[in-house]
Structures are given as structure tokens and as C-alpha cells.
Write an enzyme that holds these catalytic residues in place. Structure first.
Site, PDB file in Angstrom:
ATOM      1  CD  GLU A  62      -2.803  -1.381   0.440  1.00  0.00           C
ATOM      2  OE1 GLU A  62      -3.185  -0.713  -0.845  1.00  0.00           O
ATOM      3  OE2 GLU A  62      -3.252  -1.954   0.465  1.00  0.00           O
ATOM      4  CG  HIS A  81      -3.012   0.639   5.890  1.00  0.00           C
ATOM      5  ND1 HIS A  81      -4.485   0.516   6.075  1.00  0.00           N
ATOM      6  CD2 HIS A  81      -3.204  -0.565   5.210  1.00  0.00           C
ATOM      7  CE1 HIS A  81      -5.383  -0.695   5.527  1.00  0.00           C
ATOM      8  NE2 HIS A  81      -4.347  -0.950   5.070  1.00  0.00           N
ATOM      9  CG  HIS A  83      -5.928  -4.405   8.011  1.00  0.00           C
ATOM     10  ND1 HIS A  83      -5.472  -5.747   7.123  1.00  0.00           N
ATOM     11  CD2 HIS A  83      -5.419  -3.286   7.253  1.00  0.00           C
ATOM     12  CE1 HIS A  83      -5.213  -5.276   5.691  1.00  0.00           C
ATOM     13  NE2 HIS A  83      -5.155  -3.879   6.000  1.00  0.00           N
ATOM     14  CE1 TYR A 102     -15.130  15.018  24.051  1.00  0.00           C
ATOM     15  CE2 TYR A 102     -16.996  13.816  24.920  1.00  0.00           C
ATOM     16  CZ  TYR A 102     -14.940  14.924  24.206  1.00  0.00           C
ATOM     17  OH  TYR A 102     -14.579  13.635  25.399  1.00  0.00           O
ATOM     18  CG  HIS A 145      -8.403  -2.238   2.761  1.00  0.00           C
ATOM     19  ND1 HIS A 145      -7.924  -1.661   1.757  1.00  0.00           N
ATOM     20  CD2 HIS A 145      -7.451  -2.644   4.162  1.00  0.00           C
ATOM     21  CE1 HIS A 145      -6.992  -1.765   1.708  1.00  0.00           C
ATOM     22  NE2 HIS A 145      -6.295  -2.980   3.230  1.00  0.00           N
ATOM     23  CE1 TYR A 198      -8.332  17.642  24.693  1.00  0.00           C
ATOM     24  CE2 TYR A 198      -6.602  17.429  23.971  1.00  0.00           C
ATOM     25  CZ  TYR A 198      -7.530  16.885  24.618  1.00  0.00           C
ATOM     26  OH  TYR A 198      -6.809  15.470  25.327  1.00  0.00           O
TER      27      TYR A 198
END
Length: 205
Positions: A62, A81, A83, A102, A145, A198
Site C-alpha cells: 500500500e 494504515h 486493519h 463528541y 478494508h 483544547y
């Protein structure tokens, strides 16, 4: 990789991680897992995906997702990435993660988008993910995916991965009791305003 395997966010050699290093992308190799990953196995690519250094390893299948994101988003310095189970389960519905909580606002918008399905390892998948992230989202699901998170550092991208998996799990749990109530546009607008403070010593009342 070790953190993700320990926390159940990746299994075996699934998923991949990269960081931007100047004009290069440093990415985990194909088949990498915590037990066999060493600094020497990290693969260096240019923005077109060409190998920068010699070595026995090839980049993750990927890799194009990572280089396309770096090309489109100059502020992004790391891509994860994964899974992760709950993200994968939710991605199989081919729908965004809606604003049931939220903390969804922490990913840059009023939902976490879902990139349209495309074959693994394809240019089309890389383009679909980059399109779903757009200019502001910090993560997206990938239909049938998994998920992708981006950050200004590897630490931030990793933390967002953990957060998205947590929210996906909580949403799936909430769905077991019925359809969750979603935050309204006005409520989300106020959440985004408060996220602007924040980390400061005082939040607005």
C-alpha cells in the site's frame, strides 16, 4: 508495529506505517511484523515510489496510499494504515462513522469519512483514500478494508489510530441497543469551538 500488535490494532503482517523524511518516504516493508522488523528493513522511497537506496526488502503493497497523502497534504509527516478489528467491521458497511460522540470532531470534521472500495494495492485505492481525507480530515475508514490516520508526527498518527478504533468499538456497541442519537449541527459547532481551546489552562464556559 509492536504497539499496534500489543494493543490488537494489527494482526500478522497486515497494515503499514510511514514517515516523511524530507523528500523521501520511509515505510515498513512488505510482510513486516513487530517480530521481524528492524531499522535496516525500513524502505526509502521518493514521491513517485522509486527506491532511494539499495536493499533486499520491497515496500508495503500500500505504499501508494502513503505517497499520495504526502503529495496532497504537505503538513502530514506520518501515515498509519491498520486493519484494527472494529474499524474493519465498521468499514464493511461502506458508511462514515457519524457524530454519535463528541470526540468525532477531533478528526477534523463532523464525521469520519469512508473511502470508496477499491482493490488492495491499487492506484485507485490510493486516490480514493486521499480523496476521502481531503484537506482537513485526520483519518478515514477504507470500505471493506480498514482505516488510515495521518498526523504531524508518528505519535499523533498513532494516537489517532487508537482513538478511531476505540470510537468504532463504542459505536458498534451502541448500535446493539438501537440507533444512537447523533449530535446536531449546533452541538457539533460548539464542540469544534471548544476543541480550539483544547490543551489550554481554561476552557470556555
Amino acid at each position: 508495529m509492536a504497539r499496534f500488535e500489543a494493543e490488537g490494532l494489527n494482526h500478522g503482517s497486515s497494515g503499514n506505517i510511514s514517515v516523511r523524511a524530507g523528500s523521501r518516504t520511509l515505510i515498513t516493508p512488505a510482510g513486516a511484523r513487530a517480530a521481524n522488523l528492524t531499522p535496516e528493513r525500513i524502505v526509502a522511497l521518493d514521491i513517485e515510489g522509486a527506491l532511494c537506496d539499495g536493499g533486499a526488502d520491497v515496500p508495503s503493497t500500500e505504499w501508494r496510499i502513503h505517497t499520495e497523502i504526502y503529495r496532497a497534504r504537505p503538513e502530514v509527516m506520518a501515515v498509519v494504515h491498520s486493519h484494527a478489528d472494529n474499524c474493519v467491521a465498521l468499514s464493511c458497511h461502506h458508511r462514515p462513522l457519524p457524530p454519535f460522540h463528541y470526540m468525532i470532531a477531533g478528526f477534523g470534521g463532523d464525521e469520519v469519512p469512508c473511502a470508496r472500495y477499491q482493490p488492495l494495492g491499487s492506484d485507485a485505492l490510493a486516490f480514493a483514500v486521499t480523496e476521502a481525507l481531503g484537506a482537513r480530515y485526520k483519518a478515514c475508514l477504507m470500505a471493506s478494508h480498514g482505516m488510515v490516520a495521518v498526523g504531524t508526527s508518528l505519535s499523533q498518527a498513532s494516537d489517532l489510530t487508537v482513538k478511531l478504533e476505540m470510537l468504532a468499538r463504542q459505536y458498534l456497541l451502541a448500535r446493539q441497543a438501537g440507533e444512537p442519537v447523533l449530535l446536531s449541527e449546533d452541538e457539533l459547532r460548539e464542540v469544534h469551538r471548544r476543541y480550539g481551546y483544547y490543551g489550554h489552562s481554561r476552557m470556555p464556559r
